[in-house]
Scaffold this motif. Structure first.
Motif, PDB file in Angstrom:
ATOM      1  N   ARG A  86      75.839  71.770  98.805  1.00 59.10           N
ATOM      2  CA  ARG A  86      75.402  73.054  98.917  1.00 59.10           C
ATOM      3  C   ARG A  86      73.758  72.834  98.834  1.00 59.10           C
ATOM      4  N   ALA A  87      73.359  72.090  98.127  1.00 62.26           N
ATOM      5  CA  ALA A  87      71.781  71.911  97.754  1.00 62.26           C
ATOM      6  C   ALA A  87      71.224  71.512  98.860  1.00 62.26           C
ATOM      7  N   ALA A  88      71.736  70.862  99.984  1.00 60.22           N
ATOM      8  CA  ALA A  88      71.182  70.275 101.029  1.00 60.22           C
ATOM      9  C   ALA A  88      71.299  71.344 102.105  1.00 60.22           C
ATOM     10  N   LEU A  89      72.575  72.133 102.147  1.00 62.58           N
ATOM     11  CA  LEU A  89      72.694  72.971 103.198  1.00 62.58           C
ATOM     12  C   LEU A  89      72.916  74.519 102.571  1.00 62.58           C
ATOM     13  N   TRP A  90      71.926  74.703 101.853  1.00 62.24           N
ATOM     14  CA  TRP A  90      72.011  76.264 100.939  1.00 62.24           C
ATOM     15  C   TRP A  90      71.831  77.430 102.032  1.00 62.24           C
ATOM     16  N   PHE A  91      71.196  77.087 103.248  1.00 63.54           N
ATOM     17  CA  PHE A  91      70.717  78.034 104.104  1.00 63.54           C
ATOM     18  C   PHE A  91      72.109  78.295 105.037  1.00 63.54           C
ATOM     19  N   GLN A  92      73.075  77.655 104.860  1.00 65.16           N
ATOM     20  CA  GLN A  92      74.344  77.690 105.595  1.00 65.16           C
ATOM     21  C   GLN A  92      75.226  78.495 104.961  1.00 65.16           C
ATOM     22  N   PRO A  93      75.426  79.878 105.326  1.00 66.89           N
ATOM     23  CA  PRO A  93      76.571  80.582 104.438  1.00 66.89           C
ATOM     24  C   PRO A  93      77.860  80.062 104.398  1.00 66.89           C
ATOM     25  N   LEU A  94      78.178  79.068 105.455  1.00 65.95           N
ATOM     26  CA  LEU A  94      79.637  78.567 105.265  1.00 65.95           C
ATOM     27  C   LEU A  94      79.913  77.581 104.385  1.00 65.95           C
ATOM     28  N   MET A  95      78.587  76.932 103.963  1.00 71.31           N
ATOM     29  CA  MET A  95      78.729  75.967 102.769  1.00 71.31           C
ATOM     30  C   MET A  95      79.083  76.804 101.485  1.00 71.31           C
ATOM     31  N   TRP A  96      78.697  77.907 101.278  1.00 72.61           N
ATOM     32  CA  TRP A  96      78.928  78.522 100.228  1.00 72.61           C
ATOM     33  C   TRP A  96      80.425  79.004  99.973  1.00 72.61           C
ATOM     34  N   VAL A  97      80.886  79.417 101.230  1.00 64.84           N
ATOM     35  CA  VAL A  97      82.339  79.859 101.447  1.00 64.84           C
ATOM     36  C   VAL A  97      83.200  78.775 101.121  1.00 64.84           C
ATOM     37  N   VAL A  98      82.868  77.360 101.713  1.00 65.18           N
ATOM     38  CA  VAL A  98      83.643  76.297 101.602  1.00 65.18           C
ATOM     39  C   VAL A  98      83.595  75.786 100.127  1.00 65.18           C
ATOM     40  N   ARG A  99      82.505  75.943  99.529  1.00 67.96           N
ATOM     41  CA  ARG A  99      82.503  75.403  98.051  1.00 67.96           C
ATOM     42  C   ARG A  99      83.362  76.357  97.011  1.00 67.96           C
TER      43      ARG A  99
END
Length: 273
Positions: free
Chosen positions: A162-175
Protein backbone atom coordinates in the motif's frame (compact mmCIF):
# COMPACT_ATOMS: atom_id res chain seq x y z
CA UNK A 1 26.91 58.60 -36.43
CA UNK A 2 26.95 56.66 -33.19
CA UNK A 3 23.14 56.24 -33.23
CA UNK A 4 23.27 55.11 -36.84
CA UNK A 5 25.91 52.54 -35.90
CA UNK A 6 23.78 51.23 -33.04
CA UNK A 7 20.71 50.90 -35.29
CA UNK A 8 22.06 50.32 -38.79
CA UNK A 9 19.83 50.62 -41.79
CA UNK A 10 19.48 47.96 -44.47
CA UNK A 11 22.14 49.59 -46.62
CA UNK A 12 24.64 49.89 -43.82
CA UNK A 13 23.94 46.35 -42.67
CA UNK A 14 24.54 45.01 -46.18
CA UNK A 15 27.69 47.10 -46.37
CA UNK A 16 28.89 45.69 -43.09
CA UNK A 17 28.13 42.17 -44.31
CA UNK A 18 30.21 42.86 -47.40
CA UNK A 19 33.09 44.14 -45.32
CA UNK A 20 32.80 41.26 -42.85
CA UNK A 21 36.12 39.81 -44.06
CA UNK A 22 38.77 42.49 -43.54
CA UNK A 23 41.44 43.12 -46.13
CA UNK A 24 44.94 41.95 -45.23
CA UNK A 25 46.93 44.73 -43.67
CA UNK A 26 43.93 46.99 -43.19
CA UNK A 27 43.61 48.34 -39.63
CA UNK A 28 40.39 47.58 -37.81
CA UNK A 29 38.40 50.75 -37.22
CA UNK A 30 36.24 51.09 -34.14
CA UNK A 31 33.95 54.09 -33.66
CA UNK A 32 35.00 56.42 -30.93
CA UNK A 33 33.29 55.76 -27.63
CA UNK A 34 31.71 52.46 -28.72
CA UNK A 35 31.75 49.68 -26.15
CA UNK A 36 30.17 46.38 -27.16
CA UNK A 37 27.60 45.42 -24.56
CA UNK A 38 28.09 41.99 -22.95
CA UNK A 39 25.56 39.36 -23.96
CA UNK A 40 22.59 39.37 -21.66
CA UNK A 41 21.65 35.92 -20.36
CA UNK A 42 18.16 34.88 -21.27
CA UNK A 43 15.60 34.57 -18.51
CA UNK A 44 15.02 30.91 -17.55
CA UNK A 45 12.00 29.72 -15.60
CA UNK A 46 12.44 26.66 -13.35
CA UNK A 47 10.11 23.87 -14.46
CA UNK A 48 9.18 21.63 -11.52
CA UNK A 49 6.60 19.64 -13.46
CA UNK A 50 8.82 16.54 -13.94
CA UNK A 51 9.49 16.49 -10.19
CA UNK A 52 5.93 17.02 -9.02
CA UNK A 53 4.62 13.45 -9.38
CA UNK A 54 7.72 11.77 -7.88
CA UNK A 55 7.57 14.22 -5.00
CA UNK A 56 3.91 13.48 -4.28
CA UNK A 57 4.55 9.73 -4.50
CA UNK A 58 7.52 10.01 -2.13
CA UNK A 59 5.54 12.01 0.43
CA UNK A 60 2.68 9.49 0.43
CA UNK A 61 4.96 6.46 0.57
CA UNK A 62 7.15 7.86 3.35
CA UNK A 63 4.08 8.81 5.40
CA UNK A 64 2.60 5.31 5.21
CA UNK A 65 5.95 3.64 5.87
CA UNK A 66 6.48 5.83 8.94
CA UNK A 67 3.02 4.89 10.13
CA UNK A 68 3.80 1.21 9.63
CA UNK A 69 7.11 1.57 11.46
CA UNK A 70 5.37 3.37 14.32
CA UNK A 71 2.90 0.50 14.59
CA UNK A 72 5.73 -2.04 14.85
CA UNK A 73 7.45 0.10 17.47
CA UNK A 74 4.19 0.31 19.44
CA UNK A 75 3.88 -3.47 19.41
CA UNK A 76 7.44 -3.79 20.64
CA UNK A 77 6.78 -1.41 23.53
CA UNK A 78 3.57 -3.25 24.34
CA UNK A 79 5.46 -6.55 24.39
CA UNK A 80 8.03 -5.10 26.79
CA UNK A 81 5.33 -3.81 29.15
CA UNK A 82 3.33 -7.08 29.21
CA UNK A 83 3.57 -9.96 31.65
CA UNK A 84 3.41 -13.72 31.02
CA UNK A 85 0.13 -15.53 31.64
CA UNK A 86 0.39 -17.56 34.83
CA UNK A 87 -3.11 -19.02 35.05
CA UNK A 88 -2.83 -22.79 34.86
CA UNK A 89 -6.14 -23.26 33.06
CA UNK A 90 -5.16 -20.97 30.20
CA UNK A 91 -1.74 -22.61 29.92
CA UNK A 92 -3.29 -26.08 29.83
CA UNK A 93 -5.70 -25.03 27.09
CA UNK A 94 -2.85 -23.53 25.06
CA UNK A 95 -0.74 -26.66 25.53
CA UNK A 96 -3.65 -28.82 24.45
CA UNK A 97 -3.78 -26.90 21.18
CA UNK A 98 0.02 -27.10 20.83
CA UNK A 99 0.35 -23.35 20.69
CA UNK A 100 3.75 -22.18 19.36
CA UNK A 101 3.10 -18.64 20.61
CA UNK A 102 4.04 -17.03 23.87
CA UNK A 103 1.04 -16.04 25.99
CA UNK A 104 1.18 -12.58 27.52
CA UNK A 105 -1.33 -10.38 29.29
CA UNK A 106 -1.69 -6.63 29.60
CA UNK A 107 -4.21 -4.20 31.00
CA UNK A 108 -3.59 -1.78 28.13
CA UNK A 109 -5.65 -3.66 25.56
CA UNK A 110 -9.30 -4.62 25.64
CA UNK A 111 -9.28 -7.51 23.14
CA UNK A 112 -6.78 -10.26 22.28
CA UNK A 113 -4.25 -9.58 19.52
CA UNK A 114 -1.40 -11.55 18.00
CA UNK A 115 1.69 -10.69 15.98
CA UNK A 116 5.10 -12.08 15.10
CA UNK A 117 6.54 -14.31 12.38
CA UNK A 118 9.29 -16.47 13.89
CA UNK A 119 8.37 -15.92 17.56
CA UNK A 120 4.64 -15.20 17.58
CA UNK A 121 2.94 -13.61 20.56
CA UNK A 122 -0.66 -13.84 21.75
CA UNK A 123 -1.54 -10.93 23.99
CA UNK A 124 -4.75 -11.19 26.02
CA UNK A 125 -6.27 -8.53 28.27
CA UNK A 126 -6.09 -8.75 32.02
CA UNK A 127 -8.96 -10.84 33.32
CA UNK A 128 -8.93 -13.22 30.37
CA UNK A 129 -8.91 -16.19 32.74
CA UNK A 130 -12.28 -15.04 34.12
CA UNK A 131 -14.01 -15.93 30.85
CA UNK A 132 -15.81 -19.22 30.43
CA UNK A 133 -13.75 -22.19 29.13
CA UNK A 134 -15.74 -22.14 25.89
CA UNK A 135 -14.89 -18.47 25.25
CA UNK A 136 -11.23 -18.93 26.13
CA UNK A 137 -11.00 -21.91 23.81
CA UNK A 138 -12.63 -19.95 20.97
CA UNK A 139 -10.23 -17.03 21.39
CA UNK A 140 -7.16 -19.27 21.43
CA UNK A 141 -8.42 -21.15 18.39
CA UNK A 142 -8.99 -17.90 16.52
CA UNK A 143 -5.57 -16.45 17.31
CA UNK A 144 -3.76 -19.72 16.57
CA UNK A 145 -5.49 -19.85 13.19
CA UNK A 146 -3.98 -16.42 12.45
CA UNK A 147 -0.54 -17.72 13.39
CA UNK A 148 -0.81 -20.90 11.32
CA UNK A 149 -1.90 -18.91 8.26
CA UNK A 150 0.94 -16.33 8.69
CA UNK A 151 -1.60 -13.52 8.65
CA UNK A 152 0.76 -11.10 10.36
CA UNK A 153 3.28 -11.55 7.54
CA UNK A 154 0.58 -11.05 4.91
CA UNK A 155 -0.64 -7.89 6.60
CA UNK A 156 2.88 -6.53 6.78
CA UNK A 157 3.38 -7.18 3.07
CA UNK A 158 0.02 -5.53 2.38
CA UNK A 159 1.13 -2.42 4.31
CA UNK A 160 4.35 -2.23 2.29
CA UNK A 161 2.47 -2.71 -0.98
CA UNK A 162 0.00 0.00 0.00
CA UNK A 163 2.89 2.37 0.72
CA UNK A 164 4.30 1.70 -2.75
CA UNK A 165 0.93 1.91 -4.56
CA UNK A 166 -0.97 4.32 -2.33
CA UNK A 167 -2.24 6.25 -5.39
CA UNK A 168 -4.09 3.16 -6.66
CA UNK A 169 -7.61 2.97 -5.13
CA UNK A 170 -7.80 -0.78 -5.74
CA UNK A 171 -4.83 -1.27 -3.41
CA UNK A 172 -6.84 0.14 -0.50
CA UNK A 173 -9.79 -2.10 -1.40
CA UNK A 174 -7.57 -5.19 -1.59
CA UNK A 175 -6.01 -4.38 1.79
CA UNK A 176 -9.44 -4.04 3.41
CA UNK A 177 -10.72 -7.26 1.86
CA UNK A 178 -7.58 -9.07 2.98
CA UNK A 179 -8.32 -8.15 6.61
CA UNK A 180 -11.92 -9.25 6.27
CA UNK A 181 -11.12 -12.60 4.64
CA UNK A 182 -8.50 -13.37 7.30
CA UNK A 183 -11.05 -12.87 10.05
CA UNK A 184 -13.70 -14.92 8.26
CA UNK A 185 -11.30 -17.84 7.77
CA UNK A 186 -10.36 -17.82 11.46
CA UNK A 187 -14.03 -17.69 12.45
CA UNK A 188 -14.63 -20.77 10.32
CA UNK A 189 -11.77 -22.51 12.15
CA UNK A 190 -13.49 -21.79 15.47
CA UNK A 191 -16.75 -23.31 14.24
CA UNK A 192 -14.92 -26.28 12.74
CA UNK A 193 -13.30 -27.00 16.12
CA UNK A 194 -16.71 -27.39 17.75
CA UNK A 195 -17.54 -23.86 18.88
CA UNK A 196 -21.17 -22.77 19.00
CA UNK A 197 -22.01 -20.04 16.54
CA UNK A 198 -24.35 -18.19 18.91
CA UNK A 199 -21.86 -18.11 21.79
CA UNK A 200 -19.04 -17.05 19.51
CA UNK A 201 -21.15 -14.28 17.96
CA UNK A 202 -21.99 -12.97 21.45
CA UNK A 203 -18.27 -12.99 22.28
CA UNK A 204 -17.51 -10.90 19.20
CA UNK A 205 -20.16 -8.38 20.21
CA UNK A 206 -18.72 -8.16 23.73
CA UNK A 207 -15.20 -7.58 22.45
CA UNK A 208 -16.39 -4.98 19.96
CA UNK A 209 -18.22 -3.02 22.64
CA UNK A 210 -15.05 -2.54 24.67
CA UNK A 211 -12.79 0.38 23.82
CA UNK A 212 -9.22 -0.59 23.00
CA UNK A 213 -6.15 0.28 21.03
CA UNK A 214 -6.37 -0.03 17.27
CA UNK A 215 -3.27 -1.62 15.81
CA UNK A 216 -2.48 -1.33 12.12
CA UNK A 217 -0.64 -4.62 11.78
CA UNK A 218 -1.48 -6.74 14.81
CA UNK A 219 -4.15 -9.35 14.10
CA UNK A 220 -7.01 -9.40 16.58
CA UNK A 221 -10.35 -11.01 17.10
CA UNK A 222 -12.17 -7.68 17.47
CA UNK A 223 -12.17 -6.23 13.95
CA UNK A 224 -14.86 -3.56 13.76
CA UNK A 225 -14.58 -2.97 10.03
CA UNK A 226 -16.21 -6.30 9.13
CA UNK A 227 -18.13 -7.22 12.29
CA UNK A 228 -21.53 -7.18 10.58
CA UNK A 229 -20.33 -9.44 7.78
CA UNK A 230 -18.76 -11.84 10.27
CA UNK A 231 -21.94 -12.09 12.32
CA UNK A 232 -24.03 -12.82 9.23
CA UNK A 233 -21.52 -15.49 8.17
CA UNK A 234 -21.52 -17.08 11.63
CA UNK A 235 -25.29 -17.29 11.88
CA UNK A 236 -25.86 -18.51 8.31
CA UNK A 237 -26.25 -22.30 8.47
CA UNK A 238 -26.26 -22.71 4.70
CA UNK A 239 -22.91 -21.02 4.11
CA UNK A 240 -20.14 -23.17 2.63
CA UNK A 241 -17.16 -22.74 4.91
CA UNK A 242 -14.61 -25.28 3.71
CA UNK A 243 -15.13 -25.18 -0.05
CA UNK A 244 -15.07 -22.53 -2.74
CA UNK A 245 -17.93 -22.37 -5.21
CA UNK A 246 -17.07 -23.11 -8.83
CA UNK A 247 -18.91 -20.01 -9.94
CA UNK A 248 -16.62 -17.89 -7.76
CA UNK A 249 -13.49 -19.52 -9.19
CA UNK A 250 -14.78 -19.04 -12.73
CA UNK A 251 -15.59 -15.40 -11.99
CA UNK A 252 -12.08 -14.78 -10.71
CA UNK A 253 -10.55 -16.35 -13.81
CA UNK A 254 -12.77 -14.29 -16.12
CA UNK A 255 -11.89 -11.11 -14.25
CA UNK A 256 -8.18 -11.91 -14.48
CA UNK A 257 -8.46 -12.54 -18.24
CA UNK A 258 -10.45 -9.33 -18.71
CA UNK A 259 -7.59 -7.41 -17.11
CA UNK A 260 -4.68 -9.34 -18.63
CA UNK A 261 -5.79 -9.44 -22.28
CA UNK A 262 -6.05 -5.64 -22.79
CA UNK A 263 -2.65 -5.20 -21.13
CA UNK A 264 -1.14 -7.85 -23.40
CA UNK A 265 -2.64 -6.21 -26.48
CA UNK A 266 -1.30 -2.85 -25.36
CA UNK A 267 2.22 -4.21 -24.99
CA UNK A 268 2.05 -5.85 -28.44
CA UNK A 269 0.93 -2.62 -30.12
CA UNK A 270 3.71 -0.72 -28.38
CA UNK A 271 6.36 -3.22 -29.54
CA UNK A 272 5.13 -3.34 -33.13
CA UNK A 273 6.45 0.12 -34.26
Amino acid sequence: PWLRFQQPSHASSSFQAARETPIAGEPELTPYGFRPSPPQPGSRHADFTPWLLPLLWSVGSVTLLLRFTGSLHGLRRLHAASEPVTDSRVLVEAARRRSPARLLQSETIAAPVTWGIFRPVILVPTGFEALSPECRDAVLCHELAHIEAADFLMRSLAEIARAALWFQPLMWVVRLRLHEEQELVCDNCVLASGGRASAYAKLLLDWDARPGMDFLVAVGIANRSCLKRRLYALLDPGLRRNTVARAGVAGVWLLALAVALPLAALSVTQDAP
